[in-house]
Design an enzyme around this catalytic site. Structure first.
Site, mmCIF file in Angstrom:
data_model
loop_
_atom_site.group_PDB
_atom_site.id
_atom_site.type_symbol
_atom_site.label_atom_id
_atom_site.label_comp_id
_atom_site.label_asym_id
_atom_site.label_seq_id
_atom_site.Cartn_x
_atom_site.Cartn_y
_atom_site.Cartn_z
ATOM 1 N N THR A 67 -17.423 -51.698 95.112
ATOM 2 C CA THR A 67 -16.932 -52.120 93.794
ATOM 3 C C THR A 67 -15.749 -51.255 93.376
ATOM 4 O O THR A 67 -15.814 -50.032 93.449
ATOM 5 C CB THR A 67 -18.079 -51.995 92.759
ATOM 6 N N HIS A 104 -4.146 -38.524 91.598
ATOM 7 C CA HIS A 104 -4.258 -37.283 90.810
ATOM 8 C C HIS A 104 -3.134 -36.290 91.069
ATOM 9 O O HIS A 104 -3.067 -35.241 90.427
ATOM 10 C CB HIS A 104 -5.640 -36.632 90.996
ATOM 11 N N ASN A 127 2.093 -29.995 101.347
ATOM 12 C CA ASN A 127 1.380 -29.537 100.156
ATOM 13 C C ASN A 127 1.532 -28.034 99.910
ATOM 14 O O ASN A 127 1.519 -27.585 98.771
ATOM 15 C CB ASN A 127 -0.108 -29.894 100.259
ATOM 16 N N CYS A 142 -7.704 -27.727 99.123
ATOM 17 C CA CYS A 142 -8.801 -28.267 99.910
ATOM 18 C C CYS A 142 -9.364 -27.221 100.853
ATOM 19 O O CYS A 142 -10.474 -27.330 101.322
ATOM 20 C CB CYS A 142 -8.319 -29.465 100.717
ATOM 21 N N GLN A 201 1.910 -35.911 98.522
ATOM 22 C CA GLN A 201 2.613 -34.907 97.722
ATOM 23 C C GLN A 201 4.020 -35.365 97.317
ATOM 24 O O GLN A 201 4.661 -34.718 96.491
ATOM 25 C CB GLN A 201 2.719 -33.585 98.495
ATOM 26 N N SER A 206 -2.069 -40.740 96.436
ATOM 27 C CA SER A 206 -3.210 -40.269 95.650
ATOM 28 C C SER A 206 -2.813 -40.141 94.188
ATOM 29 O O SER A 206 -1.803 -39.510 93.864
ATOM 30 C CB SER A 206 -3.669 -38.911 96.192
HETATM 31 N N1 PLP Z 1 -2.575 -35.207 101.785
HETATM 32 C C1 PLP Z 1 -1.947 -34.164 101.213
HETATM 33 C C2 PLP Z 1 -0.594 -33.762 101.699
HETATM 34 C C3 PLP Z 1 -2.570 -33.457 100.176
HETATM 35 O O1 PLP Z 1 -1.948 -32.420 99.617
HETATM 36 C C4 PLP Z 1 -3.859 -33.862 99.750
HETATM 37 C C5 PLP Z 1 -4.581 -33.113 98.695
HETATM 38 O O2 PLP Z 1 -4.287 -31.984 98.392
HETATM 39 C C6 PLP Z 1 -4.457 -34.964 100.362
HETATM 40 C C7 PLP Z 1 -3.770 -35.610 101.380
HETATM 41 C C8 PLP Z 1 -5.806 -35.447 99.953
HETATM 42 O O3 PLP Z 1 -5.726 -36.225 98.789
HETATM 43 P P1 PLP Z 1 -7.017 -36.443 97.846
HETATM 44 O O4 PLP Z 1 -7.217 -35.165 97.094
HETATM 45 O O5 PLP Z 1 -6.635 -37.587 96.962
HETATM 46 O O6 PLP Z 1 -8.146 -36.772 98.742
#
Ligand code: PLP
Length: 380
Positions: free
Chosen positions: A234, A198, A148, A320, A176, A196
């Site tokens: 759900t 988003h 990431n 994060c 990613q 993921s």
């Molecule tokens: N794994 C990686 C490499 C990520 O970059 C991220 C989020 O930035 C995640 C997992 C976590 O995903 P989510 O935001 O859907 O919880």
């Protein structure tokens, strides 16, 4: 509107994805577990999305377990696998996302031995290190497909081959990677993979664990037995529908998007080097849209704030952990000096970015650097 250059944090919702979701936010409110007509419509939509997600990574629909996102999918694999195997050794890449490395570290509290795979100066895991660490007692190996922060790609197929030969379950965090590079669960040979929505033009709040049907995990959430008992709760139908729609758009757009982002990123890297920046992960295969760089002596957080004022959205590390003032753990694992690691800034491009925006960004960066340097000279 500010220029958005932070697509690894999250992506704008694709308008076609929003269109696909809208009926399920408006009139189609059924619970996918209900037997009546609205419930059946919701169920069909969830199962269609399951097929779309599976197809995007070369899997069968029955392998897809919908979750709330990548964090939950990674936790489900690590904790769920540990719950089914006897206490053993877990091997995790030292540069993994916190939602992989932290649950793996936590296994130590349950008696597991945890071994972290070293990354080289480019951020790539060392296969020989895995060879040295693998033992008949290895239960799990976790490594991400694409980083990431640095965008560096890991040799997941080689890692998986070694893990399998030792009888371990191999998990790849592909959060990613999907939408940016080809992802195929069969070619990679992994037992499971996290995704993921988003990160690829889908909504927040949906993700998946794609799992080899031959392995069984202990669920994190117990309840009504949704998702074949793997994830009770759900289903978030609109988000799952959006996730499916985003995945369906991947194959037709991937090559052009890859080409577009790579051209912009290579131009950006050249411009950054001209400003005296160090680009991390250079020399390794990287995501086409990502560059992680530092300008010595200029704090990354300060640059991000100044660039935001100038109208450019970038990151100083993974979103994060961006509230943390600690330097990037990944850069430290790559042996980068902590003082330089504190200067790190990430730019992650998307399909809507243009060459003009990249040029404007580097101009703004140059101006910020000049201003900060003259301020520093005045106080020195
Ligand atoms: N794994 C990686 C490499 C990520 O970059 C991220 C989020 O930035 C995640 C997992 C976590 O995903 P989510 O935001 O859907 O919880």
């Amino acid at each position: 509107m500010p220029i958005y250059l932070d697509h690894n944090a999250t992506t704008p919702l694709d308008p076609a994805v929003l269109e696909a979701m809208l009926p399920f936010l408006r009139e189609q409110h059924g619970n996918a577990s209900s037997r009546h007509e609205p419930g059946t419509v919701a169920r069909r939509a969830v199962e269609r999305a399951r097929e779309q997600v599976a197809a995007a990574v070369g899997a069968q629909a029955s392998q897809v377990v919908f979750t709330s996102g990548g964090t939950e999918a990674n936790n489900l694999f690590v904790k769920g696998a540990a719950g089914m195997r006897r206490v053993q050794q877990a091997i995790v890449g030292a540069a993994e996302h916190p939602c992989v490395i932290e649950p793996v570290r936590d296994l130590a509290r349950g008696g597991w031995t945890v071994r972290e795979l070293a990354a080289d100066a480019r951020g790539v895991y060392d296969l020989r290190d895995l060879d040295r660490a693998l033992a008949s007692s290895t239960g799990l190996v976790c490594a991400m497909l694409a980083h990431n922060e640095t965008g560096v790609l890991q040799p997941v197929a080689d890692l998986a081959q070694r893990a399998r030969a030792a009888g371990a379950w191999m998990h790849a965090d592909a959060v990613q990677a999907l939408g940016k590079i080809p992802v195929d669960i069969v070619a990679l040979g992994v037992h499971s993979m996290s995704l993921s929505a988003h990160k690829l033009g889908g909504p927040k709040g949906a993700g998946a664990l794609v799992l080899d049907k031959r392995i069984e995990l202990r669920p994190l959430l117990h309840g009504g037995g949704h998702e074949s008992g793997m994830r009770s709760g759900t289903e978030n139908v609109p988000a799952i529908v959006g996730f499916g729609a985003a995945c369906e758009r991947v194959p037709s757009r991937l090559a052009a998007q890859e080409r577009h982002c790579r051209a912009l990123r290579d131009d950006l890297d050249a411009r950054l080097r001209a400003l005296g920046a160090v680009v991390f992960g250079e020399g390794a295969a990287r995501l086409p849209n990502t560059t992680f760089f530092a300008i010595e002596g200029l704090d990354g957080e300060t640059l991000v704030i100044e660039l935001d004022r100038a109208g450019y959205c970038v990151a100083s590390g993974s979103a994060c952990s961006s509230h943390s003032t600690e330097p990037s753990a990944t850069l430290l694992a790559m042996g980068v000096d902590p003082a330089l690691a504190r200067c790190a800034v990430r730019v992650s491009l998307g399909p809507e970015n243009t060459a003009g925006q990249v040029a404007g960004f580097t101009q703004a960066l140059g101006a910020v650097v000049g201003r900060l340097r003259s301020l520093a000279a005045m106080v020195a």
